[in-house]
Scaffold this motif. Sequence first.
Motif, PDB file in Angstrom:
ATOM      1  N   GLY A  96       3.777 -18.287  -3.996  1.00  0.00           N
ATOM      2  CA  GLY A  96       3.659 -17.425  -5.168  1.00  0.00           C
ATOM      3  C   GLY A  96       2.537 -16.416  -5.081  1.00  0.00           C
ATOM      4  O   GLY A  96       2.418 -15.560  -5.969  1.00  0.00           O
ATOM      5  N   PHE A  97       1.742 -16.444  -4.004  1.00  0.00           N
ATOM      6  CA  PHE A  97       0.590 -15.547  -3.923  1.00  0.00           C
ATOM      7  C   PHE A  97       1.001 -14.079  -3.904  1.00  0.00           C
ATOM      8  O   PHE A  97       0.230 -13.201  -4.283  1.00  0.00           O
ATOM      9  N   GLU A  98       2.228 -13.791  -3.448  1.00  0.00           N
ATOM     10  CA  GLU A  98       2.674 -12.401  -3.298  1.00  0.00           C
ATOM     11  C   GLU A  98       3.270 -11.819  -4.569  1.00  0.00           C
ATOM     12  O   GLU A  98       3.636 -10.640  -4.602  1.00  0.00           O
ATOM     13  N   SER A  99       3.360 -12.616  -5.649  1.00  0.00           N
ATOM     14  CA  SER A  99       4.138 -12.173  -6.813  1.00  0.00           C
ATOM     15  C   SER A  99       3.492 -11.019  -7.577  1.00  0.00           C
ATOM     16  O   SER A  99       4.138 -10.413  -8.426  1.00  0.00           O
ATOM     17  N   ALA A 100       2.243 -10.675  -7.275  1.00  0.00           N
ATOM     18  CA  ALA A 100       1.653  -9.478  -7.883  1.00  0.00           C
ATOM     19  C   ALA A 100       2.443  -8.229  -7.508  1.00  0.00           C
ATOM     20  O   ALA A 100       2.439  -7.241  -8.258  1.00  0.00           O
ATOM     21  N   CYS A 101       3.152  -8.267  -6.372  1.00  0.00           N
ATOM     22  CA  CYS A 101       3.956  -7.106  -5.956  1.00  0.00           C
ATOM     23  C   CYS A 101       5.023  -6.775  -6.988  1.00  0.00           C
ATOM     24  O   CYS A 101       5.443  -5.612  -7.095  1.00  0.00           O
ATOM     25  N   ALA A 102       5.478  -7.768  -7.754  1.00  0.00           N
ATOM     26  CA  ALA A 102       6.517  -7.533  -8.757  1.00  0.00           C
ATOM     27  C   ALA A 102       6.018  -6.668  -9.907  1.00  0.00           C
ATOM     28  O   ALA A 102       6.827  -6.117 -10.660  1.00  0.00           O
ATOM     29  N   LEU A 103       4.696  -6.543 -10.052  1.00  0.00           N
ATOM     30  CA  LEU A 103       4.131  -5.757 -11.157  1.00  0.00           C
ATOM     31  C   LEU A 103       3.635  -4.392 -10.696  1.00  0.00           C
ATOM     32  O   LEU A 103       2.926  -3.708 -11.445  1.00  0.00           O
ATOM     33  N   GLY A 104       3.996  -3.987  -9.481  1.00  0.00           N
ATOM     34  CA  GLY A 104       3.525  -2.700  -8.987  1.00  0.00           C
ATOM     35  C   GLY A 104       3.931  -1.546  -9.869  1.00  0.00           C
ATOM     36  O   GLY A 104       3.134  -0.636 -10.141  1.00  0.00           O
ATOM     37  N   ARG A 115      -1.423   0.368 -13.262  1.00  0.00           N
ATOM     38  CA  ARG A 115      -1.959   1.733 -13.348  1.00  0.00           C
ATOM     39  C   ARG A 115      -2.323   2.277 -11.973  1.00  0.00           C
ATOM     40  O   ARG A 115      -2.217   3.474 -11.729  1.00  0.00           O
ATOM     41  N   ARG A 116      -2.782   1.412 -11.076  1.00  0.00           N
ATOM     42  CA  ARG A 116      -3.139   1.831  -9.716  1.00  0.00           C
ATOM     43  C   ARG A 116      -2.514   0.853  -8.722  1.00  0.00           C
ATOM     44  O   ARG A 116      -3.206   0.018  -8.125  1.00  0.00           O
ATOM     45  N   PRO A 117      -1.205   0.911  -8.549  1.00  0.00           N
ATOM     46  CA  PRO A 117      -0.515  -0.123  -7.770  1.00  0.00           C
ATOM     47  C   PRO A 117      -0.944  -0.203  -6.321  1.00  0.00           C
ATOM     48  O   PRO A 117      -1.035  -1.305  -5.757  1.00  0.00           O
ATOM     49  N   PHE A 118      -1.226   0.942  -5.681  1.00  0.00           N
ATOM     50  CA  PHE A 118      -1.544   0.911  -4.261  1.00  0.00           C
ATOM     51  C   PHE A 118      -2.930   0.319  -3.987  1.00  0.00           C
ATOM     52  O   PHE A 118      -3.238  -0.007  -2.836  1.00  0.00           O
ATOM     53  N   ALA A 119      -3.734   0.179  -5.019  1.00  0.00           N
ATOM     54  CA  ALA A 119      -5.035  -0.487  -4.876  1.00  0.00           C
ATOM     55  C   ALA A 119      -5.005  -1.886  -5.467  1.00  0.00           C
ATOM     56  O   ALA A 119      -5.485  -2.851  -4.854  1.00  0.00           O
ATOM     57  N   ALA A 120      -4.434  -2.025  -6.666  1.00  0.00           N
ATOM     58  CA  ALA A 120      -4.511  -3.297  -7.388  1.00  0.00           C
ATOM     59  C   ALA A 120      -3.656  -4.380  -6.748  1.00  0.00           C
ATOM     60  O   ALA A 120      -4.079  -5.541  -6.641  1.00  0.00           O
ATOM     61  N   VAL A 121      -2.443  -4.025  -6.316  1.00  0.00           N
ATOM     62  CA  VAL A 121      -1.535  -5.054  -5.791  1.00  0.00           C
ATOM     63  C   VAL A 121      -2.028  -5.623  -4.458  1.00  0.00           C
ATOM     64  O   VAL A 121      -2.123  -6.849  -4.311  1.00  0.00           O
ATOM     65  N   PRO A 122      -2.365  -4.792  -3.450  1.00  0.00           N
ATOM     66  CA  PRO A 122      -2.876  -5.379  -2.203  1.00  0.00           C
ATOM     67  C   PRO A 122      -4.146  -6.202  -2.423  1.00  0.00           C
ATOM     68  O   PRO A 122      -4.328  -7.247  -1.788  1.00  0.00           O
ATOM     69  N   ALA A 123      -5.017  -5.727  -3.323  1.00  0.00           N
ATOM     70  CA  ALA A 123      -6.243  -6.482  -3.590  1.00  0.00           C
ATOM     71  C   ALA A 123      -5.928  -7.826  -4.218  1.00  0.00           C
ATOM     72  O   ALA A 123      -6.546  -8.852  -3.876  1.00  0.00           O
ATOM     73  N   ALA A 124      -4.973  -7.869  -5.148  1.00  0.00           N
ATOM     74  CA  ALA A 124      -4.613  -9.126  -5.807  1.00  0.00           C
ATOM     75  C   ALA A 124      -4.036 -10.122  -4.808  1.00  0.00           C
ATOM     76  O   ALA A 124      -4.350 -11.320  -4.853  1.00  0.00           O
ATOM     77  N   VAL A 125      -3.203  -9.636  -3.893  1.00  0.00           N
ATOM     78  CA  VAL A 125      -2.607 -10.519  -2.889  1.00  0.00           C
ATOM     79  C   VAL A 125      -3.686 -11.132  -2.010  1.00  0.00           C
ATOM     80  O   VAL A 125      -3.711 -12.351  -1.778  1.00  0.00           O
ATOM     81  N   ARG A 126      -4.619 -10.296  -1.519  1.00  0.00           N
ATOM     82  CA  ARG A 126      -5.673 -10.800  -0.633  1.00  0.00           C
ATOM     83  C   ARG A 126      -6.629 -11.739  -1.376  1.00  0.00           C
ATOM     84  O   ARG A 126      -6.966 -12.818  -0.879  1.00  0.00           O
ATOM     85  N   ARG A 127      -7.055 -11.344  -2.575  1.00  0.00           N
ATOM     86  CA  ARG A 127      -8.028 -12.154  -3.303  1.00  0.00           C
ATOM     87  C   ARG A 127      -7.450 -13.496  -3.734  1.00  0.00           C
ATOM     88  O   ARG A 127      -8.164 -14.510  -3.763  1.00  0.00           O
ATOM     89  N   ARG A 135       0.816  -1.218   0.000  1.00  0.00           N
ATOM     90  CA  ARG A 135       0.000   0.000   0.000  1.00  0.00           C
ATOM     91  C   ARG A 135       0.851   1.272   0.000  1.00  0.00           C
ATOM     92  O   ARG A 135       0.344   2.353  -0.259  1.00  0.00           O
ATOM     93  N   ARG A 136       2.125   1.131   0.331  1.00  0.00           N
ATOM     94  CA  ARG A 136       2.973   2.304   0.512  1.00  0.00           C
ATOM     95  C   ARG A 136       4.188   2.351  -0.414  1.00  0.00           C
ATOM     96  O   ARG A 136       4.835   3.393  -0.507  1.00  0.00           O
ATOM     97  N   MET A 137       4.496   1.252  -1.071  1.00  0.00           N
ATOM     98  CA  MET A 137       5.749   1.163  -1.814  1.00  0.00           C
ATOM     99  C   MET A 137       5.539   0.380  -3.103  1.00  0.00           C
ATOM    100  O   MET A 137       4.842  -0.649  -3.119  1.00  0.00           O
ATOM    101  N   VAL A 138       6.121   0.863  -4.178  1.00  0.00           N
ATOM    102  CA  VAL A 138       6.044   0.194  -5.481  1.00  0.00           C
ATOM    103  C   VAL A 138       7.457  -0.176  -5.902  1.00  0.00           C
ATOM    104  O   VAL A 138       8.329   0.695  -5.999  1.00  0.00           O
ATOM    105  N   ALA A 139       7.700  -1.464  -6.126  1.00  0.00           N
ATOM    106  CA  ALA A 139       9.047  -1.909  -6.495  1.00  0.00           C
ATOM    107  C   ALA A 139       8.948  -3.254  -7.198  1.00  0.00           C
ATOM    108  O   ALA A 139       8.300  -4.173  -6.682  1.00  0.00           O
ATOM    109  N   PRO A 140       9.595  -3.408  -8.371  1.00  0.00           N
ATOM    110  CA  PRO A 140       9.577  -4.703  -9.058  1.00  0.00           C
ATOM    111  C   PRO A 140      10.346  -5.778  -8.323  1.00  0.00           C
ATOM    112  O   PRO A 140      10.194  -6.963  -8.626  1.00  0.00           O
ATOM    113  N   GLY A 141      11.150  -5.380  -7.322  1.00  0.00           N
ATOM    114  CA  GLY A 141      11.865  -6.365  -6.519  1.00  0.00           C
ATOM    115  C   GLY A 141      11.001  -7.078  -5.506  1.00  0.00           C
ATOM    116  O   GLY A 141      11.466  -8.005  -4.831  1.00  0.00           O
ATOM    117  N   SER A 142       9.754  -6.656  -5.347  1.00  0.00           N
ATOM    118  CA  SER A 142       8.802  -7.328  -4.469  1.00  0.00           C
ATOM    119  C   SER A 142       9.347  -7.439  -3.045  1.00  0.00           C
ATOM    120  O   SER A 142       9.779  -6.451  -2.460  1.00  0.00           O
TER     121      SER A 142
END
Length: 338
Positions: free
Chosen positions: A218-226, A230-242, A75-82
């Motif tokens: 592998g559930f956390e790997s959506a973080c690599a696409l932050g 287009r909306r990383p702080f919303a899309a990535v946390p939602a993808a991880v939880r869902r 929710r606070r950081m965007v990085a392809p290094g996950s």
Amino acid sequence: MRLRATSPVAGLRRRSLGPVEVLAQSVAATAPAAAMATSPALAMAPGALAPPVPAFAAATVVVLLVASCIRQFARRMVAPGSLYSFTAKGLGPVPALVGGAALAVGHWFLVAGSLTGAGWCAVALLQRSTGTGGGLVPLAAAVLLGGALVVGSALRGVGPSARLVLALEAVSIAVVGTALVVLLLRSGPPPPVAAVLPGAPPGGGAQGVLLAVTAFVGFESACALGTESRRPFAAVPAAVRRTVLGAGVLYVLSSAAQAALFAGAPAAVGGPMPLVDVALARGGPLLAVAVELGVLASFLGCAAGSLTALVRLLFTAAREGVLPAALGRTGRTGTPAT
């Protein structure tokens, strides 16, 4: 401090992915269909220490707690290094190097293991249809062909690749789920509840949960696409939880179904893929082939998702000077050229 002349993630296609593609990354790397078909049977194999349904339910809760920690960073950081980049921000460079190395090894083994699983399914299908084709040479050829398909998909760009693997995974989940329903309907009256939810031997619960947790890898790997979302702080946390919630529900349902199936066919448990054996015995060859094709597609999707996360991890480490600079280059589609 001076601003950089170029962005540290220059070359990646920033803000090009929607929430569906980001979700597809975590779903593909987790490979729910393959896990549905294999993990519950492993939990019920001879010598298993815990019943699968409570183990998968507890594992879902455990992984949700881990996911909640990851989501605080996402929710606070965007990085392809996950997780590598998250660890560096929270604990410093030395723990980050250790965590990054472990993450790279894990992604690599997921790629290799998924391609091997897909190759094994392909060889089994060949043997079933022709009566020949076993051995190491066909398996190696199938693994190489699967690897070429995965790499070719990745080189097209993460967007098309993510949409393709999500479609494959959706079809695979539908196939495996339908097969379970068909087999349950053909199995006669359901077994007693004690056969489906037996008690675990003392000390067996922790080992059973540990085995179930591996199905969520592998559930956390959506973080690599932050960076590319287009909306990383919303899309990535939602993808991880869902991903965790959806996979957990699927695992609990499939483990309950397979516990009921194998309660009436205990001899089948312990084979390379017991669900296929039961499908062949009770549903016929077409149902068995459908399950194997679904698992094969899921393994290929897992390899593609794991490769996507791996190359972005190497890309990040190269841009930071930890790895050779050549690993930090990108191709014309925005894919790290590793």
